[in-house]
Design a protein around this motif. Structure first.
Motif, PDB file in Angstrom:
ATOM      1  N   HIS A 189       0.839  -1.205   0.000  1.00  0.00           N
ATOM      2  CA  HIS A 189       0.000   0.000   0.000  1.00  0.00           C
ATOM      3  C   HIS A 189       0.870   1.250   0.000  1.00  0.00           C
ATOM      4  CE1 HIS A 189      -3.100  -2.715   2.158  1.00  0.00           C
ATOM      5  NE2 HIS A 189      -3.348  -2.710   0.868  1.00  0.00           N
ATOM      6  N   TYR A 190       1.905   1.246   0.844  1.00  0.00           N
ATOM      7  CA  TYR A 190       2.804   2.392   0.944  1.00  0.00           C
ATOM      8  C   TYR A 190       3.528   2.621  -0.385  1.00  0.00           C
ATOM      9  CZ  TYR A 190       6.923   5.111   2.254  1.00  0.00           C
ATOM     10  OH  TYR A 190       7.912   6.052   2.301  1.00  0.00           O
ATOM     11  N   THR A 191       3.974   1.538  -1.023  1.00  0.00           N
ATOM     12  CA  THR A 191       4.693   1.659  -2.301  1.00  0.00           C
ATOM     13  C   THR A 191       3.815   2.309  -3.361  1.00  0.00           C
ATOM     14  OG1 THR A 191       6.044  -0.300  -1.813  1.00  0.00           O
ATOM     15  CG2 THR A 191       5.852   0.360  -4.119  1.00  0.00           C
ATOM     16  N   VAL A 192       2.565   1.844  -3.483  1.00  0.00           N
ATOM     17  CA  VAL A 192       1.651   2.422  -4.469  1.00  0.00           C
ATOM     18  C   VAL A 192       1.364   3.886  -4.126  1.00  0.00           C
ATOM     19  CG1 VAL A 192      -0.660   2.289  -5.470  1.00  0.00           C
ATOM     20  CG2 VAL A 192       0.619   0.186  -4.997  1.00  0.00           C
ATOM     21  N   ALA A 193       1.119   4.155  -2.846  1.00  0.00           N
ATOM     22  CA  ALA A 193       0.813   5.524  -2.421  1.00  0.00           C
ATOM     23  C   ALA A 193       1.984   6.464  -2.702  1.00  0.00           C
ATOM     24  CB  ALA A 193       0.470   5.548  -0.934  1.00  0.00           C
ATOM     25  N   ARG A 194       3.201   5.970  -2.504  1.00  0.00           N
ATOM     26  CA  ARG A 194       4.387   6.796  -2.737  1.00  0.00           C
ATOM     27  C   ARG A 194       4.468   7.218  -4.198  1.00  0.00           C
ATOM     28  NH1 ARG A 194       7.246  10.396  -0.152  1.00  0.00           N
ATOM     29  NH2 ARG A 194       9.494  10.187  -0.321  1.00  0.00           N
ATOM     30  N   GLN A 195       4.159   6.288  -5.105  1.00  0.00           N
ATOM     31  CA  GLN A 195       4.208   6.636  -6.529  1.00  0.00           C
ATOM     32  C   GLN A 195       3.115   7.639  -6.884  1.00  0.00           C
ATOM     33  OE1 GLN A 195       6.994   5.411  -7.920  1.00  0.00           O
ATOM     34  NE2 GLN A 195       7.173   4.495  -5.887  1.00  0.00           N
ATOM     35  N   LEU A 196       1.924   7.466  -6.318  1.00  0.00           N
ATOM     36  CA  LEU A 196       0.839   8.420  -6.585  1.00  0.00           C
ATOM     37  C   LEU A 196       1.187   9.802  -6.034  1.00  0.00           C
ATOM     38  CD1 LEU A 196      -2.297   6.207  -5.882  1.00  0.00           C
ATOM     39  CD2 LEU A 196      -1.545   7.099  -8.102  1.00  0.00           C
ATOM     40  N   GLU A 197       1.819   9.832  -4.886  1.00  0.00           N
ATOM     41  CA  GLU A 197       2.211  11.114  -4.296  1.00  0.00           C
ATOM     42  C   GLU A 197       3.211  11.829  -5.206  1.00  0.00           C
ATOM     43  OE1 GLU A 197       4.781  13.504  -1.336  1.00  0.00           O
ATOM     44  OE2 GLU A 197       5.335  11.672  -2.379  1.00  0.00           O
ATOM     45  N   ARG A 198       4.096  11.047  -5.827  1.00  0.00           N
ATOM     46  CA  ARG A 198       5.068  11.638  -6.747  1.00  0.00           C
ATOM     47  C   ARG A 198       4.387  12.145  -8.022  1.00  0.00           C
ATOM     48  NH1 ARG A 198       9.641   6.907  -5.864  1.00  0.00           N
ATOM     49  NH2 ARG A 198      10.640   7.841  -4.027  1.00  0.00           N
ATOM     50  N   VAL A 199       3.403  11.396  -8.504  1.00  0.00           N
ATOM     51  CA  VAL A 199       2.645  11.870  -9.671  1.00  0.00           C
ATOM     52  C   VAL A 199       1.964  13.200  -9.336  1.00  0.00           C
ATOM     53  CG1 VAL A 199       0.704  11.405 -11.216  1.00  0.00           C
ATOM     54  CG2 VAL A 199       2.298   9.563 -10.635  1.00  0.00           C
ATOM     55  N   ALA A 200       1.393  13.284  -8.139  1.00  0.00           N
ATOM     56  CA  ALA A 200       0.743  14.530  -7.727  1.00  0.00           C
ATOM     57  C   ALA A 200       1.750  15.669  -7.654  1.00  0.00           C
ATOM     58  CB  ALA A 200       0.051  14.331  -6.380  1.00  0.00           C
ATOM     59  N   ASP A 201       2.960  15.375  -7.181  1.00  0.00           N
ATOM     60  CA  ASP A 201       3.999  16.406  -7.145  1.00  0.00           C
ATOM     61  C   ASP A 201       4.297  16.924  -8.550  1.00  0.00           C
ATOM     62  OD1 ASP A 201       4.250  16.293  -4.416  1.00  0.00           O
ATOM     63  OD2 ASP A 201       5.998  14.968  -4.422  1.00  0.00           O
ATOM     64  N   HIS A 202       4.341  16.031  -9.516  1.00  0.00           N
ATOM     65  CA  HIS A 202       4.621  16.465 -10.891  1.00  0.00           C
ATOM     66  C   HIS A 202       3.420  17.172 -11.498  1.00  0.00           C
ATOM     67  CE1 HIS A 202       8.706  15.237 -11.883  1.00  0.00           C
ATOM     68  NE2 HIS A 202       8.535  14.282 -10.981  1.00  0.00           N
ATOM     69  N   ALA A 203       2.221  16.795 -11.076  1.00  0.00           N
ATOM     70  CA  ALA A 203       1.054  17.570 -11.502  1.00  0.00           C
ATOM     71  C   ALA A 203       1.192  19.001 -10.996  1.00  0.00           C
ATOM     72  CB  ALA A 203      -0.224  16.934 -10.968  1.00  0.00           C
ATOM     73  N   GLY A 204       1.710  19.148  -9.769  1.00  0.00           N
ATOM     74  CA  GLY A 204       1.954  20.486  -9.239  1.00  0.00           C
ATOM     75  C   GLY A 204       3.004  21.238 -10.042  1.00  0.00           C
ATOM     76  N   LYS A 205       4.046  20.536 -10.502  1.00  0.00           N
ATOM     77  CA  LYS A 205       5.070  21.187 -11.326  1.00  0.00           C
ATOM     78  C   LYS A 205       4.503  21.628 -12.669  1.00  0.00           C
ATOM     79  CE  LYS A 205       9.112  18.870  -9.344  1.00  0.00           C
ATOM     80  NZ  LYS A 205      10.278  17.992  -9.603  1.00  0.00           N
ATOM     81  N   ILE A 206       3.649  20.787 -13.236  1.00  0.00           N
ATOM     82  CA  ILE A 206       3.006  21.166 -14.496  1.00  0.00           C
ATOM     83  C   ILE A 206       2.132  22.399 -14.280  1.00  0.00           C
ATOM     84  CG2 ILE A 206       1.347  20.438 -16.252  1.00  0.00           C
ATOM     85  CD1 ILE A 206       2.343  17.549 -15.794  1.00  0.00           C
ATOM     86  N   ALA A 207       1.412  22.413 -13.149  1.00  0.00           N
ATOM     87  CA  ALA A 207       0.556  23.565 -12.832  1.00  0.00           C
ATOM     88  C   ALA A 207       1.404  24.826 -12.646  1.00  0.00           C
ATOM     89  CB  ALA A 207      -0.254  23.278 -11.572  1.00  0.00           C
ATOM     90  N   ASP A 208       2.563  24.688 -12.011  1.00  0.00           N
ATOM     91  CA  ASP A 208       3.463  25.844 -11.850  1.00  0.00           C
ATOM     92  C   ASP A 208       3.934  26.357 -13.214  1.00  0.00           C
ATOM     93  OD1 ASP A 208       3.286  25.825  -9.100  1.00  0.00           O
ATOM     94  OD2 ASP A 208       5.058  24.562  -8.832  1.00  0.00           O
ATOM     95  N   ALA A 209       4.166  25.423 -14.140  1.00  0.00           N
ATOM     96  CA  ALA A 209       4.605  25.829 -15.484  1.00  0.00           C
ATOM     97  C   ALA A 209       3.559  26.685 -16.169  1.00  0.00           C
ATOM     98  CB  ALA A 209       4.925  24.588 -16.318  1.00  0.00           C
ATOM     99  N   ALA A 210       2.285  26.422 -15.867  1.00  0.00           N
ATOM    100  CA  ALA A 210       1.211  27.205 -16.486  1.00  0.00           C
ATOM    101  C   ALA A 210       1.305  28.674 -16.122  1.00  0.00           C
ATOM    102  CB  ALA A 210      -0.149  26.647 -16.068  1.00  0.00           C
ATOM    103  N   THR A 211       1.913  28.971 -14.987  1.00  0.00           N
ATOM    104  CA  THR A 211       2.020  30.370 -14.553  1.00  0.00           C
ATOM    105  C   THR A 211       3.146  31.110 -15.269  1.00  0.00           C
ATOM    106  OG1 THR A 211       3.535  29.873 -12.718  1.00  0.00           O
ATOM    107  CG2 THR A 211       1.164  29.697 -12.273  1.00  0.00           C
ATOM    108  N   THR A 212       4.013  30.378 -15.985  1.00  0.00           N
ATOM    109  CA  THR A 212       5.145  31.020 -16.664  1.00  0.00           C
ATOM    110  C   THR A 212       5.044  30.949 -18.189  1.00  0.00           C
ATOM    111  OG1 THR A 212       6.458  28.984 -16.545  1.00  0.00           O
ATOM    112  CG2 THR A 212       6.692  30.544 -14.732  1.00  0.00           C
ATOM    113  N   VAL A 213       4.086  30.186 -18.711  1.00  0.00           N
ATOM    114  CA  VAL A 213       3.907  30.109 -20.164  1.00  0.00           C
ATOM    115  C   VAL A 213       3.374  31.449 -20.671  1.00  0.00           C
ATOM    116  CG1 VAL A 213       2.568  29.050 -22.020  1.00  0.00           C
ATOM    117  CG2 VAL A 213       3.568  27.621 -20.235  1.00  0.00           C
ATOM    118  N   GLU A 214       4.077  32.030 -21.616  1.00  0.00           N
ATOM    119  CA  GLU A 214       3.682  33.350 -22.115  1.00  0.00           C
ATOM    120  C   GLU A 214       2.497  33.264 -23.072  1.00  0.00           C
ATOM    121  OE1 GLU A 214       7.106  35.196 -23.747  1.00  0.00           O
ATOM    122  OE2 GLU A 214       8.219  35.221 -21.853  1.00  0.00           O
ATOM    123  N   THR A 215       2.510  32.259 -23.947  1.00  0.00           N
ATOM    124  CA  THR A 215       1.411  32.062 -24.904  1.00  0.00           C
ATOM    125  C   THR A 215       1.148  30.573 -25.037  1.00  0.00           C
ATOM    126  OG1 THR A 215       2.953  31.981 -26.773  1.00  0.00           O
ATOM    127  CG2 THR A 215       1.986  34.134 -26.213  1.00  0.00           C
TER     128      THR A 215
END
Length: 344
Positions: A208-234
């Protein structure tokens, strides 16, 4: 005094023609506070038998933190660590000041089932109000999967539309996934000091912990993608946007299928198909990465970080699939009729 971890070999004997008995060395029993009439429990675990003594009282663990020895941020970290390690009660003593109390409340709010139960001038006490039976890990993982993939999809939409405000909203949603991950991390750590559960092809707390750890990392990268949206000019060109959107959707499908199959029975053929599909997707991400470089777009670097997060998402999905395959192999040393040693 004998070594705490010394192993004793005892013979099973027949008593009265109908009962098997196992004797315990008196010295060993005395050192472990076993007395005549005490009840012990035998737990069958594959080729082992685990003996435990019933205490008759709920297993409650309390951690005490001294506010005078730590800054507010340090107190918050210790409260979080106590929760994840399995503590039921956390006392912060030493007359914590206003900043320390604010840090404690923020830390407590970051976990499922942890609440401030008592607050005085000298102490703050937080207790877990969890009933694990009401929060089965599979249901928690289902919630983590759904929330994580929703975040990922919304973050990609924000990037492709150049919507910085939407990106900021998505980036703030990571806390929900973190709280669910903390709950499963807590149950995993508690399992380390509990009687081992049967390993019979079902998911263990570590799985359970192993699967949860991978999902938590996916969520972290979703956050990075969301941060990128704030810097895209067009918004990116249509062809680039189409490639990124398709790859992101396929990456989410890898994660969704991996988690679903792992929770649903760990069928080796289905999990193997997910890994094969992921390999093809990673080849495709490398092609798109080269094209981004050749185009020389103004937002090329930002879009490359988005593509990297998509690639990481695929890899985390593969990690889940491989975890599911390990569970399947624990239950059966053959896969699709072939012995494990014969599998390439």
């Amino acid at each position: 005094m004998t070594d705490e971890y010394e192993t004793y070999e005892r013979k099973v004997q027949l008593t009265g023609g109908t009962t098997y008995t196992v004797s315990l060395p008196k010295t060993w029993a005395n050192e472990h506070s076993l007395e005549i009439g005490d009840a012990v429990t035998l737990h069958p675990r594959s080729d082992r038998l685990v003996l435990t003594r019933e205490s008759g009282e709920p297993d409650q663990r309390t951690v005490t933190v001294s506010a005078g020895r730590h800054a507010p941020a340090g107190i918050a970290r210790l409260v979080a660590a106590a929760y994840v390690s399995g503590a039921d009660t956390v006392h912060v003593e030493g007359s914590p000041d206003r900043q320390a109390r604010a840090a404690i409340r923020e830390a407590v709010g970051g976990f499922v089932g942890l609440e401030i139960a008592e607050e005085t001038e000298r102490t703050v006490t937080a207790r877990t109000m969890l009933d694990v039976a009401d929060l089965p890990p599979e249901r928690t993982l289902d919630r983590m999967r759904d929330r994580t993939l929703e975040m990922h999809e919304a973050a990609m939409a924000a990037v492709l539309e150049g919507d910085g405000e939407a990106g900021r909203r998505v980036a703030g949603e990571d806390d929900t996934v973190d709280r669910l991950f903390g709950l499963l991390a807590r149950e995993f750590h508690r399992s380390l000091v509990a009687v081992p559960a049967p390993v019979d092809g079902t998911l263990t707390p570590f799985d359970h912990y192993t699967v949860a750890r991978q999902l938590e990392r996916v969520a972290d990268h979703a956050g990075k993608i969301a941060d990128a949206a704030t810097t895209v000019e067009t918004p990116p060109p249509v062809s680039v946007a189409d490639d990124l959107e398709r790859l992101a959707a396929d990456a989410r499908e890898v994660v969704r299928l991996s988690v679903t199959e792992t929770l649903g029975g760990c069928e080796p053929r289905a999990l193997g198909a997910v890994v094969t599909e992921a390999d093809a997707l990673r080849t495709e991400t490398r092609r798109v990465d080269r094209e981004l470089y050749d185009r020389g777009l103004a937002d090329g670097y930002v879009l490359a970080t988005v593509l990297d997060s998509i690639t990481r998402t695929i890899e985390y999905g593969v990690n889940v699939a491989e975890a599911g395959l390990r569970v399947a192999l624990r239950a059966d040393d053959t896969v699709d009729g072939a012995a494990v040693d014969d599998v390439d």
